[in-house]
Scaffold this active site. Structure first.
Site, PDB file in Angstrom:
ATOM      1  N   GLY A  89      -1.923 -12.939   5.848  1.00  0.00           N
ATOM      2  CA  GLY A  89      -1.813 -11.744   5.026  1.00  0.00           C
ATOM      3  C   GLY A  89      -3.089 -11.440   4.265  1.00  0.00           C
ATOM      4  N   THR A 129       1.772  -4.851   2.038  1.00  0.00           N
ATOM      5  CA  THR A 129       1.112  -4.499   3.298  1.00  0.00           C
ATOM      6  C   THR A 129       0.575  -5.718   4.037  1.00  0.00           C
ATOM      7  OG1 THR A 129       0.449  -2.462   2.196  1.00  0.00           O
ATOM      8  CG2 THR A 129      -0.604  -2.952   4.291  1.00  0.00           C
ATOM      9  N   CYS A 130       0.066  -6.683   3.286  1.00  0.00           N
ATOM     10  CA  CYS A 130      -0.562  -7.832   3.928  1.00  0.00           C
ATOM     11  C   CYS A 130       0.432  -8.673   4.709  1.00  0.00           C
ATOM     12  CB  CYS A 130      -1.252  -8.703   2.885  1.00  0.00           C
ATOM     13  SG  CYS A 130      -2.489  -7.785   1.965  1.00  0.00           S
ATOM     14  N   PHE A 131       1.691  -8.557   4.355  1.00  0.00           N
ATOM     15  CA  PHE A 131       2.705  -9.393   5.011  1.00  0.00           C
ATOM     16  C   PHE A 131       3.745  -8.573   5.774  1.00  0.00           C
ATOM     17  CE2 PHE A 131       1.166 -11.577   1.213  1.00  0.00           C
ATOM     18  CZ  PHE A 131       0.678 -12.749   1.764  1.00  0.00           C
TER      19      PHE A 131
END
EC number: 2.3.2.26
Length: 1057
Positions: free
Chosen positions: A752, A1024-1026
């Site tokens: 992430g 968003t990263c995950f």
């Protein structure tokens, strides 16, 4: 019947006449009220075949050549042939061959060199005997030389026997004579229409006008530009394009008739028998000039004279030796050029005056010559029918070919009830490559006569239609017979070397047969056919590739689809399980199918993609094999130097790796390969780091290293920090797994954080404040700016970042045109790329190219320059040397467009792109990357838009209180699926940072939805990263809809949390 020439032995059949020489045509009373089918002329005897199949002979009988012991001066019936219906005869110096309507051959006369083919020890045979060794072969033509014989079978096989002193049998220099018919194997596969023999030389003529000759060549009678004898068939190249349709031979000279009615002669010319107004020999074919104003439809050769018939005038012309009256000119003089045979000739097309008596004029039906005698079968003007035309072949004397008439005959019999002769006919046709090579010819405009290395002469549409007409479900017996013939007879006989391009045609047409596409026939027909194709020698394979390259795309695709289906069929069998005992043959089968596809792919690439590259993709590969394992096996084969470029037999012991044939991989499979390659390289880098670290424990001089590439960056200076680290990074460290650490943050990078890094740094690098890229409003794309003040190191960094993103399986948001990916893969940008980046300019260039008039200079007023903006001012750049002085006109407009495209995409940004390219390939270069097409590489970098929303739902995971059937989750998906496409794309952007999906598809995009505290007044929140969505526990569908739309509508940038 009219006859003239040497009558000394009674060979004219005129009875007890006083003259030994007949100087001009004379009627033969014997043939009154008789119709003649064929005439054969020996040196001193003549054989006549009547329409009822009876045979009459006359002339010298010293060696039994008449087949009876009756009168020699007038024709007498050969009683031994009473039971036979004879259709054709041919005579040597003192022997005779007769062919009956069943295709059987009878022989009699002199047998000194085995020319009768009877394998006997007698010097001569006085009564006709059947040549038993040919009894199971259906012969359609026979031809006799002085001491040798030829025969053509219905299956396009050429047999020879007799003397071979000069090589006239075509069997090589080793044998002197053959007493039984021998197959000329070197001619197998060629579709023949005629055999002909001279004194000691031989010819065969193909259906498309190619001539092969062999034997004595002392006077150049083979037309091969020399006087050397030939012991094997040689192609007469100089006549290949002349549309030869008939050939005949004298003792030492040859004449050939063209489709247009022209005549070529060559060989001995000492008596003027070539008709060139000289007595010179000709070692090359030469057209008879004095006949060029007329259309000749019949030719015939005697020992040393030649005859020709012109139907428009009804006249017969002759030239050559005239000492025995054989020219029919009324004298014994030789003639060096065509001279009219004496007679009251009447043209079939002429108007018949009322006062012409039937006894006074002759309407020629057919001419015959041989030895020193000549004949003409004629009728009266009142009963005159059309004369024979040697330019039109007699179907009864031709090989089997697949045509409408034959298919109609086969289909006329009820299924399972056709007679043995029909089964034999089908079997004979499909057991012979020669017959198939003579089928489906392009007869329109006589195109098949242009057959050569670049043109097959085949009508592929006819092949498809006729094959589909023949192979029908309601006639299974025909299909079974065809399949059996192909499997057991045709394909096993195929060889790697072929005698001529005409022997290649069935490689083009057979894939059109529906039986080839039947999976039940893959291992018995399609794969053996493919093996023969792959094993072709270099020269014939090159010709076949040329033919493929000019096929209509659907026809080319048909062959590709066939062998793709074979590969899939075999892989399915492999997945089910192949017994160890069958593993070897399975390997060879799979290698064969893939090798054929490899050849086809090579052709497709060489022709600039006859069909789209993705038509070679076998999408089932990912399901049927473990691509990762296949790639590892392939890498090991490469490491050990395993060569898969040789023949199929040798490949049988080598395990098949599909990676050897990468063109069958679709974009998803290639991405898997790239990821596998990256994982391997990462593992190797980690292992090397571990080894170095272990060594450092014992050897202090060796520094310990980190097994990962660590980037420690500050959010507020992400570009500067990243550049600083990457500048110091060794090339080998780029191959390590990437780990990103944001200063002051405790998050562990499980993927992430890395994703967030790429999103942030690319947004920063592409910011207009750097001025590195120019933004194009019309296309909303960016391209390198040649006005940037930034160092090329920054472009190098962007290349490295893009490479790291791919290498670490992360999508990045780049708005470059397809041209970038073309250049990364060493492909040239084109006008289409200019249209994508600069639509208005691209359209203008297309208009320039399409402009139909000649006044381009006046209309467009262009020269080889480009005007560019330079900080508010305009600057003119020359596209070529002296471009300002070079006007664009109709002749050079394509060069101008090419130069314009080259400037935009190459010259103006060369140093910047080179830096980007070097950075990219420092991380991501290698063989696997080059397998990608530009649009596939683009999709892998930035994702694609092949949305499958149901697949997204199917692969979503849930945390906390949620599961797939939770009421909130159920209404969430109801709302989501009701959203318009643009809103769905906005949701992806909101949740993942991109509105595009990975190239591997929705199944590789794992979303996670977790429950959160708080009430229904809260908005959904994305991590968003995950790819993680915090979804409050809404109970009402409309509430969820409003909150979701509100959240995604107010999403700005990347909405990173």
């Amino acid at each position: 019947m009219l006859c003239w020439g040497n009558a000394s032995y009674g060979q004219l059949g005129l009875g007890g006449i006083d003259e030994e020489i007949v100087l001009e045509p004379r009627k033969s009373d014997f043939f009154v009220n008789k119709k003649v089918r064929d005439v054969g002329c020996g040196l001193r005897h003549t054989v006549f075949v009547l329409d009822d199949g009876t045979v009459y002979t006359c002339g010298c009988n010293d060696l039994g050549q008449l087949g009876h012991e009756k009168s020699r001066k007038k024709p007498e019936q050969v009683v031994a042939l009473d039971a036979q219906n004879i259709v054709a005869v041919s005579c040597g110096e003192a022997h005779t061959l007769a062919l009956n309507d069943k295709g059987q051959v009878y022989a009699w006369g002199l047998d000194s060199d085995g020319q009768l083919g009877l394998q006997g020890s007698e010097e001569c045979i006085r009564v006709p005997r059947n040549i038993k060794s040919l009894s199971d072969i259906q012969i359609v033509q026979v031809a006799c030389g002085y001491y040798h014989s030829l025969a053509l079978s219905k299956a396009s096989e050429v047999f020879c026997w007799g003397q071979n002193k000069y090589g006239q049998l075509g069997l090589g220099i080793e044998c002197q004579k053959q007493t039984s018919p021998q197959l000329i194997k070197s001619l197998l596969g060629i579709p023949f229409m005629q055999v002909a023999a001279g004194g000691a030389h031989s010819f065969v003529l193909t259906l498309s006008g190619a001539i092969f000759g062999w034997g004595r060549n002392k006077f150049g009678q083979l037309g091969l530009n020399d006087e050397n004898d030939r012991y094997v068939p040689n192609l007469l190249k100089s006549l290949r394009s002349q549309k030869i349709v008939y050939i005949c031979c004298g003792e030492d000279h040859t004449a050939a008739l063209t489709k247009e009615g022209g005549v070529f002669t060559f060989g001995a010319g000492g008596y003027g028998q070539l008709g060139h107004n000289s007595t010179s020999h000709e070692i090359n074919p030469r057209k008879v000039f004095e006949l060029m104003g007329s259309i000749v439809t019949q030719i015939a050769c005697g020992r040393q004279h030649t005859s020709a018939f012109v139907p428009s005038s009804g006249r017969i012309y002759s030239f050559g030796l005239g000492g025995n009256g054989q020219l029919g000119t009324g004298s014994t003089s030789n003639r060096k050029s065509p001279f009219t045979v004496k007679g009251n000739w009447f043209s079939y097309n002429g108007q018949c005056p009322q006062d012409i008596g039937s006894e006074d004029y002759f309407c020629v039906k057919r001419i015959f010559s041989g030895g020193d005698q000549s004949f003409s079968h004629y009728s009266s003007p009142q009963s005159c029918g059309p004369p024979d035309d040697f330019r039109r072949s007699d179907p009864s004397k031709q090989i089997w070919t697949v045509n409408e008439a034959l298919i109609q005959k086969w289909l006329s019999y009820p299924s399972g009830r056709f007679p043995v002769e029909i089964a034999n006919e089908i079997d004979g046709t499909f057991s012979s490559s020669g017959c198939l090579n003579g089928s489906f010819l392009a007869v329109s405009n006589d195109d098949h006569y242009r057959t050569g290395t670049r043109f097959s002469g085949v009508d592929m549409n006819a092949a498809r239609l006729l094959f589909h007409r023949l192979i029908q479900p309601d006639h299974p017996q025909i299909s079974q017979q065809v399949a059996a013939s192909l499997e057991k007879n045709l394909i096993p006989k195929l060889t790697s070397s072929l005698p001529d391009v005409e022997a290649l045609r069935f490689y083009l047409t057979l894939p059109e047969c529906p039986l080839m596409s039947d999976c039940n026939n893959f291992t018995t027909i399609a794969i053996p056919f493919g093996t023969a194709l792959v094993n072709l020698e270099k020269a014939p394979l090159k010709v076949l590739e040329n033919w493929w390259s000019v096929l209509e795309p659907p026809l080319f695709l048909k062959i590709v689809e066939l062998f793709k289906e074979v590969v899939v069929h075999l892989l399915k069998l492999y997945k089910i399980g192949i017994p160890p005992s069958e593993r070897r043959i399975f390997n060879s089968f799979l290698h064969t199918a893939l090798k054929v596809l490899e050849i086809l792919h090579r052709v497709n690439e060489r022709t600039g993609q006859l069909i789209q590259y993705d038509k070679f993709y076998i999408h089932e590969v990912q399901e049927l094999i473990d691509i990762r394992n296949d790639y590892i096996n392939w890498v090991q084969q490469q490491a050990y130097g395993v060569d898969v470029s040789h023949g199929i037999t040798e490949l049988a012991d080598i395990p098949v790796t599909i990676c050897t044939y990468p063109f069958v991989f679709d974009a998803q499979a290639k991405t898997t390969l790239l990821q596998t390659d990256a994982v391997l390289q990462m593992q190797m880098a980690i292992d090397q780091a571990h080894r170095q670290n272990v060594s450092s424990l014992f050897l202090p001089v060796i520094e310990s290293v980190n097994p990962c590439l660590i980037l420690v960056v500050r959010r507020e200076n992400i570009v500067g920090d990243a550049m600083e680290v990457l500048r110091k990074t060794k090339n080998i460290d780029y191959k390590k797994p990437l780990k990103v650490i944001f200063v002051g943050e405790d998050a562990v990078d499980a993927g992430g954080v890395r994703k967030e890094f790429f999103l942030l740094i690319m947004r920063e690098l592409l910011d207009p404040k750097y001025g590195m890229f120019r933004y194009y409003e019309d296309s909303r794309l960016i391209w390198f700016s040649d006005k940037t003040f930034e160092d090329s190191d920054l472009f190098h960094l962007i290349g490295v970042i893009c490479g790291l993103a791919i290498y670490n399986f992360t999508i990045v948001d780049l708005h470059f045109p397809l041209a970038l990916y073309k250049k990364l893969l060493k492909r040239k940008p084109s006008l289409d790329d200019l249209k994508e980046l600069m639509p208005d300019v691209g359209r203008s260039m297309q208009q320039l190219l399409d402009y139909p008039e000649d006044d381009i200079e006046e209309t467009f007023c262009l020269n080889f320059t480009i005007t560019v903006e330079n900080f508010g001012a305009t600057e003119v750049k020359e596209l070529v040397l002296n471009g300002a002085d070079t006007a664009v006109n109709k002749q050079n407009r394509q060069e101008f467009v090419d130069a314009y495209v080259d400037y935009i995409f190459n010259k103006s940004v060369a140093s910047l792109f080179d830096a980007f390219h070097a950075g990219f390939h420092k991380v991501c270069g290698g063989k696997v990357l080059l397998l990608f097409q530009p649009n596939e590489l683009q999709a892998m970098v930035i994702g694609n838009t092949n949305y499958d929303w149901k697949e997204l739902e199917k692969n979503t995971e849930y945390k906390g209180e949620y599961w797939a059937e939770h009421p909130t989750i159920k209404i969430f998906w109801e709302v989501f699926h009701e959203l318009p496409l643009e809103k769905k794309k906005q949701f992806l952007l909101f949740l993942t940072g991109s509105d595009r999906i990975p190239i591997l598809g929705m199944k590789s995009l794992k979303l996670v939805i977790q429950s959160t505290g708080g009430g229904e007044s809260y908005l959904p929140v994305s991590h968003t990263c995950f790819n993680l969505l915090d979804l409050p526990k809404y109970t009402e569908k409309e509430t969820l809809r409003c909150k979701l739309i509100q959240a995604i509508d107010h999403n700005e940038g990347f909405s990173l949390i």
